[in-house]
Design a protein around this motif. Structure first.
Motif, PDB file in Angstrom:
ATOM      1  N   ALA A  30     -10.060   3.069  -7.601  1.00  0.00           N
ATOM      2  CA  ALA A  30      -8.731   2.977  -7.005  1.00  0.00           C
ATOM      3  C   ALA A  30      -8.770   2.182  -5.699  1.00  0.00           C
ATOM      4  O   ALA A  30      -7.861   1.393  -5.402  1.00  0.00           O
ATOM      5  CB  ALA A  30      -8.161   4.373  -6.751  1.00  0.00           C
ATOM      6  N   GLU A  31      -9.840   2.365  -4.910  1.00  0.00           N
ATOM      7  CA  GLU A  31      -9.960   1.611  -3.654  1.00  0.00           C
ATOM      8  C   GLU A  31     -10.144   0.118  -3.935  1.00  0.00           C
ATOM      9  O   GLU A  31      -9.605  -0.742  -3.226  1.00  0.00           O
ATOM     10  CB  GLU A  31     -11.137   2.154  -2.839  1.00  0.00           C
ATOM     11  CG  GLU A  31     -10.878   3.546  -2.265  1.00  0.00           C
ATOM     12  CD  GLU A  31     -12.111   4.143  -1.631  1.00  0.00           C
ATOM     13  OE1 GLU A  31     -11.971   5.052  -0.817  1.00  0.00           O
ATOM     14  OE2 GLU A  31     -13.229   3.666  -1.958  1.00  0.00           O
ATOM     15  N   VAL A  32     -10.910  -0.190  -4.979  1.00  0.00           N
ATOM     16  CA  VAL A  32     -11.089  -1.590  -5.349  1.00  0.00           C
ATOM     17  C   VAL A  32      -9.759  -2.192  -5.789  1.00  0.00           C
ATOM     18  O   VAL A  32      -9.399  -3.318  -5.416  1.00  0.00           O
ATOM     19  CB  VAL A  32     -12.136  -1.728  -6.464  1.00  0.00           C
ATOM     20  CG1 VAL A  32     -12.217  -3.168  -6.953  1.00  0.00           C
ATOM     21  CG2 VAL A  32     -13.507  -1.282  -5.969  1.00  0.00           C
ATOM     22  N   ALA A  33      -8.996  -1.441  -6.581  1.00  0.00           N
ATOM     23  CA  ALA A  33      -7.692  -1.924  -7.022  1.00  0.00           C
ATOM     24  C   ALA A  33      -6.774  -2.156  -5.829  1.00  0.00           C
ATOM     25  O   ALA A  33      -6.016  -3.145  -5.776  1.00  0.00           O
ATOM     26  CB  ALA A  33      -7.068  -0.930  -7.997  1.00  0.00           C
ATOM     27  N   GLU A  34      -6.827  -1.258  -4.851  1.00  0.00           N
ATOM     28  CA  GLU A  34      -5.995  -1.408  -3.652  1.00  0.00           C
ATOM     29  C   GLU A  34      -6.363  -2.679  -2.887  1.00  0.00           C
ATOM     30  O   GLU A  34      -5.492  -3.426  -2.423  1.00  0.00           O
ATOM     31  CB  GLU A  34      -6.178  -0.174  -2.755  1.00  0.00           C
ATOM     32  CG  GLU A  34      -5.385  -0.199  -1.463  1.00  0.00           C
ATOM     33  CD  GLU A  34      -3.896  -0.030  -1.695  1.00  0.00           C
ATOM     34  OE1 GLU A  34      -3.116  -0.500  -0.839  1.00  0.00           O
ATOM     35  OE2 GLU A  34      -3.504   0.555  -2.730  1.00  0.00           O
ATOM     36  N   MET A  35      -7.666  -2.955  -2.781  1.00  0.00           N
ATOM     37  CA  MET A  35      -8.086  -4.157  -2.048  1.00  0.00           C
ATOM     38  C   MET A  35      -7.747  -5.432  -2.817  1.00  0.00           C
ATOM     39  O   MET A  35      -7.450  -6.464  -2.235  1.00  0.00           O
ATOM     40  CB  MET A  35      -9.593  -4.086  -1.763  1.00  0.00           C
ATOM     41  CG  MET A  35      -9.947  -3.130  -0.628  1.00  0.00           C
ATOM     42  SD  MET A  35     -11.681  -3.241  -0.120  1.00  0.00           S
ATOM     43  CE  MET A  35     -12.456  -2.421  -1.493  1.00  0.00           C
ATOM     44  N   ILE A  36      -7.807  -5.357  -4.150  1.00  0.00           N
ATOM     45  CA  ILE A  36      -7.464  -6.537  -4.942  1.00  0.00           C
ATOM     46  C   ILE A  36      -6.003  -6.918  -4.762  1.00  0.00           C
ATOM     47  O   ILE A  36      -5.662  -8.082  -4.573  1.00  0.00           O
ATOM     48  CB  ILE A  36      -7.787  -6.291  -6.429  1.00  0.00           C
ATOM     49  CG1 ILE A  36      -9.297  -6.248  -6.643  1.00  0.00           C
ATOM     50  CG2 ILE A  36      -7.166  -7.372  -7.314  1.00  0.00           C
ATOM     51  CD1 ILE A  36      -9.711  -5.918  -8.047  1.00  0.00           C
TER      52      ILE A  36
END
Length: 331
Positions: A30-36
């Protein structure tokens, strides 16, 4: 109170997307998706480096997390931060854009430019050369005559229809840009150079002929090179044509120590014609090279020997050449 409820709801939504193996300081899916979707360009570079360490299953999980987060953003009326265009691969089917990890990027096709050359060596009787070749007849002053494709095809059709015009060879060669190639069509002719005196069992002296060979034919060296940013091809041409005069002249002389016995030896005469020319052609162009003089290849017939050359550049897969063995590359 409203803010606390919002954070709690977001935590409950994102929690199923957190990988079981996440930890040790590594970001969750989820954090990776947020940064993307919402991160800065600097965060995009960090994410790209981190994604390069994952396998396809983990990348698929991140893709689902990005898809769900984007759907929630669009439903809530929020805006997705655009990713910089540099180093970005468009993925319409995935619904987001992100630099693709190096190990998953398709290998760029490496192209190598080679030159296909076809050389036709033609013998034209001197008596009909002016009419047969017409205004395209090479001369000692103008040894190269560029031809259009239609003119070259017309000349080839005329060669097939004329019995007195002879096509000696038509090799095809593929070379690299600037690589030297050669074509040789040679014929060996045996002749009696001398006689040795042999003594037979009964004491008589016998003439034993000494046989030698001489070569006649065609030897061509040429080097094509790309010019004009690949729109034209330069050609350095060196041709050597040799023909033995027929019939071969003979000389009669007395055999030493044979008591006046006469023998005939042969003295071959080799007529050599050399051509050197440099010409620039358009890609897929034709040129007629000649004007070096006349030859007597057989039965005393005097001919003009000309070369019709066709050059064309071709792009081939560079990986194919890398897989070839060294001896195959030379061929």
């Amino acid at each position: 109170m409203r803010t606390l409820c919002t954070l709690l709801l977001a935590f409950l939504v994102i929690l199923p997307a957190v990988p079981a193996e996440a930890g040790g300081g590594e970001p969750t899916y989820a954090e990776v998706a947020e940064m993307i979707l919402h991160g800065s360009p600097g965060e995009h570079l960090l994410v790209t480096a981190w994604l390069d360490k994952l396998d396809r299953a983990e990348l698929a999980a991140i893709y689902r997390a990005v898809r769900d987060l984007k759907a929630r953003d669009l439903k809530a009326g929020g805006a997705v931060r655009p990713v910089p265009k540099r180093a970005v691969r468009a993925t319409k089917d995935r619904g987001f854009r992100m630099p693709l990890p190096e190990k998953y990027r398709p290998k760029a096709a490496r192209k190598t430019t080679v030159i296909n050359a076809q050389v036709r060596v033609i013998d034209v009787p001197t008596g009909v050369a002016a009419d047969f070749l017409g205004q395209h007849r090479p001369t000692p002053k103008h040894k190269t005559m560029p031809l259009s494709s239609k003119q070259a095809q017309a000349l080839l059709r005329a060669i097939e229809q004329r019995e007195d015009v002879k096509l000696l060879c038509a090799p095809r060669i593929t070379v690299y840009d600037g690589q030297k190639a050669n074509v040789s069509v040679l014929n060996e002719i045996s002749y009696i150079q001398d006689f040795d005196v042999e003594v037979a069992e009964d004491g008589k002296k016998v003439a034993d002929p000494v046989v030698q060979t001489i070569q006649e034919g065609t030897l061509i060296d040429f080097t094509p090179s790309l010019a004009g940013k690949g729109t034209s091809i330069g050609l350095q041409f060196h041709g050597t044509y040799a023909a033995v005069t027929r019939p071969i002249p003979t000389l009669e002389r007395e055999l030493p120590g044979s008591g006046g016995q006469k023998v005939k030896i042969q003295l071959p005469e080799l007529r050599v014609q050399r051509l050197e020319a440099t010409v620039y052609l358009p890609d897929d162009g034709w040129v007629l090279i000649g004007g070096g003089g006349s030859l007597e290849p057989e039965n005393g017939k005097v001919v003009e020997r000309v070369a019709l050359v066709h050059l064309r550049k071709v792009e081939i897969d560079g990986d194919f050449l890398e897989d070839l063995k060294p001896e195959d590359k030379k061929r």
